[in-house]
Design an enzyme around this catalytic site. Structure first.
Site, short mmCIF file in Angstrom:
data_model
loop_
_atom_site.label_atom_id
_atom_site.label_comp_id
_atom_site.label_asym_id
_atom_site.label_seq_id
_atom_site.Cartn_x
_atom_site.Cartn_y
_atom_site.Cartn_z
N ARG A 1 13.99 -30.05 63.42
CA ARG A 1 13.89 -31.51 63.69
C ARG A 1 13.81 -32.28 62.37
NH1 ARG A 1 14.93 -33.99 68.73
NH2 ARG A 1 13.45 -35.63 68.22
N PHE B 1 21.27 -45.64 78.88
CA PHE B 1 22.34 -45.03 78.10
C PHE B 1 22.79 -43.67 78.64
CE2 PHE B 1 18.27 -43.96 76.01
CZ PHE B 1 18.34 -42.56 75.98
N ARG C 1 21.27 -36.64 60.08
CA ARG C 1 21.58 -37.96 60.65
C ARG C 1 21.49 -39.06 59.59
NH1 ARG C 1 18.02 -36.92 66.13
NH2 ARG C 1 19.66 -36.05 67.46
N ASN D 1 25.19 -39.56 66.84
CA ASN D 1 24.24 -39.06 65.83
C ASN D 1 24.42 -37.59 65.46
OD1 ASN D 1 23.17 -38.11 68.18
ND2 ASN D 1 21.15 -39.05 67.94
N HIS E 1 22.29 -32.37 67.91
CA HIS E 1 21.14 -32.29 68.82
C HIS E 1 20.21 -31.20 68.32
CE1 HIS E 1 18.68 -31.84 72.43
NE2 HIS E 1 18.78 -30.54 72.21
N GLU F 1 16.47 -25.12 76.76
CA GLU F 1 17.83 -25.38 76.29
C GLU F 1 18.55 -24.10 75.89
OE1 GLU F 1 17.10 -28.42 73.35
OE2 GLU F 1 16.56 -29.88 74.88
N LYS G 1 27.37 -32.04 67.81
CA LYS G 1 27.94 -32.82 68.90
C LYS G 1 29.43 -33.09 68.65
CE LYS G 1 23.58 -35.13 70.25
NZ LYS G 1 22.88 -36.45 70.32
N THR H 1 16.20 -39.91 65.50
CA THR H 1 17.26 -40.07 66.50
C THR H 1 18.30 -41.11 66.08
OG1 THR H 1 15.68 -39.51 68.24
CG2 THR H 1 17.69 -40.63 68.94
N TYR I 1 20.47 -33.12 79.58
CA TYR I 1 19.85 -34.41 79.29
C TYR I 1 19.11 -34.98 80.49
CZ TYR I 1 21.96 -34.93 74.63
OH TYR I 1 22.29 -34.79 73.30
P1 IDP Z 1 16.89 -36.78 70.10
O1 IDP Z 1 18.34 -36.38 70.19
O2 IDP Z 1 16.51 -37.19 68.70
O3 IDP Z 1 15.95 -35.78 70.69
P2 IDP Z 1 16.45 -38.40 72.50
O4 IDP Z 1 15.50 -39.55 72.60
O5 IDP Z 1 16.08 -37.13 73.19
O6 IDP Z 1 16.74 -38.15 70.95
O7 IDP Z 1 17.85 -38.91 73.04
C1 IDP Z 1 18.88 -37.99 73.30
C2 IDP Z 1 20.18 -38.56 72.79
O8 IDP Z 1 20.51 -39.71 73.53
C3 IDP Z 1 20.15 -39.03 71.32
O9 IDP Z 1 20.37 -37.99 70.39
C4 IDP Z 1 21.29 -40.03 71.32
O10 IDP Z 1 22.56 -39.35 71.26
C5 IDP Z 1 21.17 -40.66 72.71
N1 IDP Z 1 20.36 -41.88 72.69
C6 IDP Z 1 19.02 -41.97 72.61
N2 IDP Z 1 18.61 -43.24 72.63
C7 IDP Z 1 19.75 -43.98 72.76
C8 IDP Z 1 19.99 -45.40 72.84
O11 IDP Z 1 19.09 -46.23 72.82
N3 IDP Z 1 21.30 -45.76 72.96
C9 IDP Z 1 22.32 -44.87 72.98
N4 IDP Z 1 22.14 -43.55 72.91
C10 IDP Z 1 20.85 -43.12 72.79
MG MG Z 2 15.67 -35.18 72.65
#
Ligand code: IDP
Ligand code: MG
Length: 150
Positions: A85, A57, A102, A112, A115, A126, A9, A91, A49
């Site tokens: 993963r 968010f 991470r 973080n 992705h 994707e 990212k 996450t 997304y």
């Molecule tokens: P992932 O990236 O581990 O698959 P997802 O739940 O799919 O996690 O969320 C996508 C992205 O959205 C996360 O990697 C993070 O950058 C962002 N994100 C997820 N939850 C939050 C939150 O509660 N606050 C801010 N950003 C979030």
């Molecule tokens: Mg995800």
């Protein structure tokens, strides 16, 4: 063999972590079959997304992922989705285990670093969103016969 989608990212790129991410994928035994630097535009960000469109968010997430260049990759290997993963970690970097990307490099869920696809179905979606078929290369890694029993 599976293919999965991974992206460094904008924060990961700006913090000089491209090589670190690739190193971890490579040393595990994953094969990089596609890679490119790109600056994601709003439309692609929202499509990528889309599952989070209703989340509070979402706007910040789209702004984050379009805030600078990213490095998009496709990695191949046995159970690649799960393997990647696990390398990436939880996450929220606060919760992510040490030893994961991470866990080792992040402090905030909204920054973080990487992705990674969360299922084979999302990997396929994707990969096709970010890569044309002719950008993905089939080849054999010289160490494959030592990475896999058969
Ligand atoms: P992932 O990236 O581990 O698959 P997802 O739940 O799919 O996690 O969320 C996508 C992205 O959205 C996360 O990697 C993070 O950058 C962002 N994100 C997820 N939850 C939050 C939150 O509660 N606050 C801010 N950003 C979030
Ligand atoms: Mg995800």
């Amino acid at each position: 063999m599976e293919r999965t989608f991974i992206m460094v990212k904008p924060d990961g790129v700006q913090r000089g972590l491209i090589g670190e991410v690739i190193r971890r994928l490579e040393q595990k035994g994953l094969k990089i079959v596609g890679i490119k630097t790109m600056w994601i535009q709003e439309e692609l960000a929202m499509e990528h997304y889309s599952e989070h469109a209703e989340k509070p968010f979402f706007r910040d997430l789209v702004d984050y992922i379009t805030s600078g260049p990213v490095v998009a990759m496709v990695a191949e290997g046995k159970e690649a989705v799960k393997v990647v993963r696990n390398i990436v970690g939880a996450t929220n970097p606060v919760e992510a285990a040490p030893g994961t990307i991470r866990g080792d490099f992040g402090m905030d869920i909204g920054r973080n670093v990487v992705h990674a696809s969360d299922s084979l179905k999302s990997a396929e979606r994707e990969i096709s969103l970010f890569f044309d078929a002719d950008e993905l290369i089939e080849y054999t890694r010289a160490d494959e016969e030592w990475l896999y029993e058969s």
